[in-house]
Write an enzyme that holds these catalytic residues in place. Structure first.
Site, short mmCIF file in Angstrom:
data_model
loop_
_atom_site.label_atom_id
_atom_site.label_comp_id
_atom_site.label_asym_id
_atom_site.label_seq_id
_atom_site.Cartn_x
_atom_site.Cartn_y
_atom_site.Cartn_z
N ASP A 257 0.83 -1.20 0.00
CA ASP A 257 0.00 0.00 0.00
C ASP A 257 0.87 1.25 0.00
O ASP A 257 0.61 2.21 -0.73
CB ASP A 257 -0.91 -0.02 1.24
CG ASP A 257 -1.79 1.20 1.33
OD1 ASP A 257 -2.62 1.41 0.43
OD2 ASP A 257 -1.67 1.96 2.32
N GLY A 309 -8.68 2.39 -5.87
CA GLY A 309 -7.78 3.38 -6.45
C GLY A 309 -7.02 2.89 -7.67
O GLY A 309 -5.89 3.28 -7.90
N HIS A 761 -12.02 3.86 5.17
CA HIS A 761 -12.00 5.33 5.24
C HIS A 761 -11.36 5.78 6.55
O HIS A 761 -11.58 5.18 7.60
CB HIS A 761 -13.42 5.89 5.15
CG HIS A 761 -14.05 5.69 3.81
ND1 HIS A 761 -15.41 5.66 3.62
CD2 HIS A 761 -13.50 5.49 2.58
CE1 HIS A 761 -15.67 5.47 2.35
NE2 HIS A 761 -14.53 5.35 1.70
#
Length: 1102
Positions: A257, A309, A761
């Site tokens: 990530d 993403g 989130h």
């Protein structure tokens, strides 16, 4: 996630190192860490105070209320600490519902003190500033500090002073202690701000005559501020919540990530569980977890995670294989299920990500079948049909049961199927191909006229008159309509005439906006210009329907604003590092009234400053961490709504009657789908962003929707964390919100987990009971909001409310009118496999498109692993073969012996002259290379051809020499200006020894050596030179190494491959001469007169 808890040790390290206060902070850096691996001898050597002082020992694993749980050993000597640890170290303990093993402890000096010397202090972040709490009584029995403590709100960008602290917080503190405490609290607050803390609690804070002691501390920092605080933080370790182990696979995904522009998250909840998920999207991942828990799967849920993403195929493969590896380690008697779910993507190429997952499934097909894994897939978005096809295909070829569904199936329906609560359809209805949506189904070649400007539910009027705007409480309608009024935000953010500037070279997003504009029958594109600071001003080409147009690109934002005064929206694709500065700059221009910030990971402190300035200037901020928003028929932000197929499928080209607001970008697209299937469509939709402090709140947009006549009902997709939804409750109760509101807060599963889970989130984390999704859903229901029982039923509730509005005449559905057609981009059509075109170039030696560079079919990692060297790489790139080890060595030897032959030869001479003329490396090197030919260095090919032809024709060496003499031709590769039979060239000798030892056959070399005997008998310097030797030896190599047919070997000679050896080798020498001349700082070269013979005609010299 932004706010992450740090260990007490880390928090105290920061405090002791960086706090600036006149208070005497005691015991600085006097703490020792103990784990099962601790060497006590080394520990006491590093911390000698352990042997002499009374001590306190406690676990440092994010456990609250350790004192009340009996997890603190107090006033012990070192032996007592060791005895105490025997009963606690590596022992399983239950804290609340979480079970965990105690394995990390902190030892500190014991501080004798009285109860009246204990205090409580806490600082935590809110949207509008930072709350400082202080209570004059601290310690284990402090009780409900929220109710007891004195409070002081420090607004964003304000400073805290000693006077404020004394006046508002220290009212119950003896006067003789106020100065010290005030100085410490101000220093603590400054530390909190400087190091980007989001929460910092000390209980108790002890103040004795000797100074201040920080006994117990809990803290969180904003992990997204790493790029700002790295020098002070160093490498911070974020421990997992108590009760959950830190798994290496989680660390691996976290590392992926960190290295990716995409988002990849993984949390292991129960590695023995039978229900595993691989979900795309931060919001969608929460929804799937909720549904699994609602259907009774909480105890079997193995993991939480998400990928989003637009990760690459390789990144998705790495993520998927990690999940599959984990789920195939232990068998489950009922078999296992893998839920590959997701909402409708906005910009992620579903096929590309699914191909990564398919690769992982193929790699693990054996273990998956052995563990009886069934896979359920549901996805939508760009190229999803191809993604679903390859997923279904792999199920058939591997024999793994894979059930595949698209947008026709409700997002969470596959959870019910996987858990046996609903039947699996045999033949789900097939979704139309992406391309079908782009064809004009009316069979009318003429582009339809503009259909509507108001709600789809309202009768079409002849005049395009905007509906009147109701005034918000305390703000006149005129002030809202007039966007120039400072401090007052507009009810209407976008219209058919809205113009935007896009910050960042996001050509795909801009083209998507223009295509949306075109299908909405806008007169002009919504994008006026692009700002991109990394290039000069220029024009960028885009499509407007069928024709090409140019949009201006500016280096400077001020230039763009000045030349486009009609612009009032900025869409910022700036990175998390530059988004703050670029947004600040944009707000300096009064014409900007709406800013969308797409970037995820902006530090919360920066976001709060932007919100404060935006509120002062009357600017509406959408984001950060958002895809944006959409107003059908008018305007869309960036990638919102996905590609054209989804825009058309969800009827986003014209307005409906329903407005929504959500946090998640992916879920906003899912709402587009749900609302289009259950109502007359969307009027406006906004994704406010997943951060803790979005630029605008749910209530900001709900009030706008309330005051917009075309909107007849409102949908809110809330989320765990924060309290914004309670303002909606209040608005409904007070009558400020009169339109029907349907709301569901996702994250209901959080209350069922034994330990805290941070969802996708940053803002999806409940810090108190009132912030849980369950509590908010209940409060909304009691306030009169329409709340479904679960997300599964959200569409049904929306439809019920909509049908009532239609029945009452509030909404009058209008007739559909087809939108204009937009040609599909060539690149996308090719991606979908709809077209084919001959390539302009062909290559068969290298492929750089994937995750790894490939040389002639061999990955670069394999090249290094096999230690192939330069010779091996040349073999792959020049000859498309993996050559034998001796062949690779021979190539490298050839490069070494041809690297240089002194400064006098023509190539080196030219390079030197060029270098001394001040030319650059490339020019100087090229000057030298251009001298290579038959007369200098380029004889390898010619020698190979001449000797091969003579040998292959059966000509004897003497016959060959005589024929060349008769024809008046030189024998290439024979002769040397300096070397001779009596002064042999050692380069040739070295190569000859190697070739004779390692080559299977040297027929052509032997032939050339026979020719050399003849030529040297005539003149001693007519030897086989290095060019000739390499040329004939290479022919032997190609013909006898076993990797080439005779025709292939001859073709390589014919096309000039052998001269490449000399060119490559000699380039090293030329570069050396260039660097040498520069290093020696040699001036411009001029050839001396005495080395030139001037032989002009006599009549000219007179």
């Amino acid at each position: 996630m932004s706010a992450k808890a740090i260990s007490e040790q880390t928090g105290k390290e920061f405090l002791y190192k960086y706090i600036s206060t006149s208070a005497a902070v005691q015991n600085r850096s006097r703490y020792a860490n103990v784990t099962p691996e601790t060497d006590w001898g080394r520990l006491t050597q590093d911390h000698p105070w352990l042997l002499t002082e009374r001590l306190v020992v406690k676990p440092d694993q994010l456990i609250k209320r350790r004192g009340k749980l009996g997890l603190v050993g107090i006033n012990l000597d070192l032996q007592g600490v060791k005895e105490w640890l025997k009963g606690h170290l590596m022992k399983e303990t239950t804290v609340g519902r979480a079970k965990g093993v105690l394995k990390n402890f902190l030892i500190e000096p014991f501080v004798p003190h009285t109860q009246d010397e204990e205090f409580y202090v806490c600082i935590y972040a809110t949207r509008d500033g930072d709350q400082v709490l202080f209570h004059h009584e601290g310690g284990v029995e402090v009780g409900d500090v929220d109710a007891k403590a004195q409070r002081l709100m420090v607004a964003v960008d304000d400073k805290l002073s000693d006077a404020q602290v004394k006046e508002q917080l220290l009212t119950h503190v003896p006067d003789d202690k106020k100065d010290v405490l005030a100085s410490f609290i101000v220093g603590l607050f400054n530390l909190y701000e400087d190091l980007y803390f989001t929460y910092l609690e000390i209980n108790p804070l002890v103040l004795t005559k000797d100074g201040v002691y920080v006994l117990d501390m809990a803290a969180k920092i904003d992990a997204t501020a790493d790029f700002l605080c790295k020098t002070k933080w160093g490498d911070v370790e974020f421990p997992p919540p108590f009760g959950r182990e830190a798994y290496p696979e989680e660390a691996y995904i976290a590392d992926l990530d960190a290295k990716s522009g995409a988002s990849l998250k993984l949390t292991l909840l129960n590695p023995q569980g039978r229900i595993w998920t691989m979900v795309a999207g931060g919001g969608a991942s929460v929804v799937y977890s909720d549904t699994i828990c609602d259907l009774g799967g909480v105890d079997e849920l193995a993991n939480y995670g998400e990928y989003s993403g637009a990760p690459s195929e390789q990144q998705t493969y790495d993520y998927a294989k990690t999940i599959l590896s984990l789920m195939t380690r232990e068998k489950h008697p009922q078999g296992k299920v893998l839920i590959i779910g997701g909402s409708i993507a906005n910009f992620t190429n579903v096929a590309a990500t699914f191909k990564g997952i398919v690769r992982a499934i193929k790699d693990y097909q054996g273990p998956l079948k052995e563990h009886e894994v069934t896979i359920f897939v549901r996805r939508g978005g760009p190229n999803y049909q191809e993604g679903l096809r390859v997923m279904g295909e792999v199920g058939k070829t591997t024999g793994i049961p894979i059930h595949v569904f698209g947008t026709e199936t409700h997002m969470t329906a596959i959870v019910g199927m996987a858990l046996g609560h609903r039947p699996i359809p045999n033949l789900p209805p097939a979704a139309a191909h992406t391309a079908n949506f782009l064809l004009n189904v009316s069979n009318n070649a003429v582009t339809p006229a503009t259909t509507r400007t108001a709600s789809f539910s309202e009768p079409k009027t002849t005049n395009d008159v905007a509906a009147p705007i109701k005034s918000s409480a305390g703000v006149p309608a005129e002030a809202q309509a007039s966007l120039g009024c400072s401090g007052a935000k507009a009810t209407t953010l976008f219209s058919k005439h809205t113009k935007a500037i896009v910050w960042g070279m996001q050509t795909r997003a801009v083209q998507g906006m223009l295509d949306f504009d075109y299908v909405c029958s806008r007169d002009q594109p919504s994008v006026a210009a692009i700002v991109y600071p990394f290039t000069g001003d220029h024009k960028q080409k885009f499509y407007w329907g069928h024709k090409e147009i140019l949009l201006p690109v500016y280096k400077n934002m001020g230039d763009a604003m000045k030349k486009h005064p009609e612009v009032d929206v900025m869409i910022s694709f700036a990175s998390l590092r530059s988004a703050y500065d670029s947004t600040l700059e944009a707000m300096q221009f009064p014409q900007i009234h709406t800013i969308a910030i797409i970037a995820e990971g902006i530090p919360e402190a920066q976001t709060r400053r932007l919100i404060k300035i935006a509120d002062e200037k009357g600017v509406t901020i959408i984001g950060p961490a958002t895809v944006g928003g959409i107003k059908p028929g008018c305007f869309k932000i960036g990638n919102t709504g996905g590609m054209l197929d989804n825009i058309l499928a969800s009827k986003l080209y014209r307005p409906g009657s329903v407005a929504y607001v959500s946090r998640s970008g992916g879920m906003s697209n899912e709402l587009n789908n749900i609302i289009s299937r259950t109502t007359d469509g969307v009027y406006e939709g906004v994704a406010i962003g997943g951060d803790r402090y979005p630029g605008t709140t749910f209530m900001d947009h709900v009030l706008r929707y309330e005051d917009t006549p075309g909107i007849k009902m409102i949908v809110v997709l809330g989320e765990i964390g924060g309290t914004d939804e309670y303002k909606i409750c209040q608005g409904v109760k007070e009558g400020r919100i009169t339109k029907p509101v349907v709301c569901w807060c996702i994250g209901t599963c959080a209350t069922m987990f034994a330990s805290e889970v941070q969802f996708g989130h940053a803002g999806a984390c409940a810090n108190q009971a009132s912030e849980t999704a369950v509590a908010k859903n209940q409060a909304l229901r009691e306030a009169g909001v329409f709340v479904p029982k679960s997300f599964d039923e959200l569409g049904d509730v929306i439809k019920t409310v909509y049908d009532k509005l239609v029945a009452s005449g509030t909404i009058i559905p209008a007739q559909e009118v087809p939108p204009p057609t937009v040609p599909m981009d060539y690149s996308w059509a090719r991606e979908l496999g709809l077209i084919r075109k001959p390539a302009s170039f062909m290559t068969s030696i290298c492929d750089e498109r994937g995750q790894e560079l490939i040389y002639a079919g061999m990955g670069i990692t394999e090249v290094f692993k096999e230690e192939m060297g330069i010779g091996g790489v040349l073999g792959l790139l020049w000859f498309q073969r993996r050559l034998p080890r001796y062949a690779c060595q021979f190539i490298e030897m050839c490069l070494m012996v041809t690297a240089d032959h002194g400064p006098a030869v023509s190539g080196a001479h030219n390079t030197i002259v060029c270098a001394r003329a001040g030319k650059d490396l490339i020019s100087s090197l090229t000057s030298g290379l251009l001298t290579i030919g038959d007369r200098f260095g380029g004889a390898l090919d010619a020698a190979a051809k001449q000797f091969s032809k003579a040998f292959d024709s059966g000509m004897l060496p003497m016959e060959f020499v005589n024929k060349m003499k008769k024809d008046g031709k030189l024998i290439m590769g024979i002769g040397h200006r300096v070397k001779s039979i009596n002064n042999p060239d050692m380069r040739v000798q070295i190569l000859k020894d190697f070739v004779k030892q390692h080559f299977p056959s040297t027929q052509l070399l032997d032939y050339a050596l026979e020719v050399e005997k003849i030529t040297t008998s005539k003149k001693p310097n007519l030897i086989l030179n290095v060019d000739g030797f390499i040329g004939v030896s290479f022919v032997d190599l190609l013909r006898t190494c076993g990797g080439f047919t005779r025709d292939e070997a001859d073709e390589f000679v014919e096309i000039g491959a052998l001269n490449g050896i000399f060119v490559l080798g000699r380039s090293m020498g030329f570069i050396g001469h260039y660097l040498d001349q520069k290093r020696l700082k040699q001036g411009l070269y001029r050839h001396p007169w005495d080395d030139i013979s001037y032989v002009l005609p006599e009549h000219m010299s007179m």
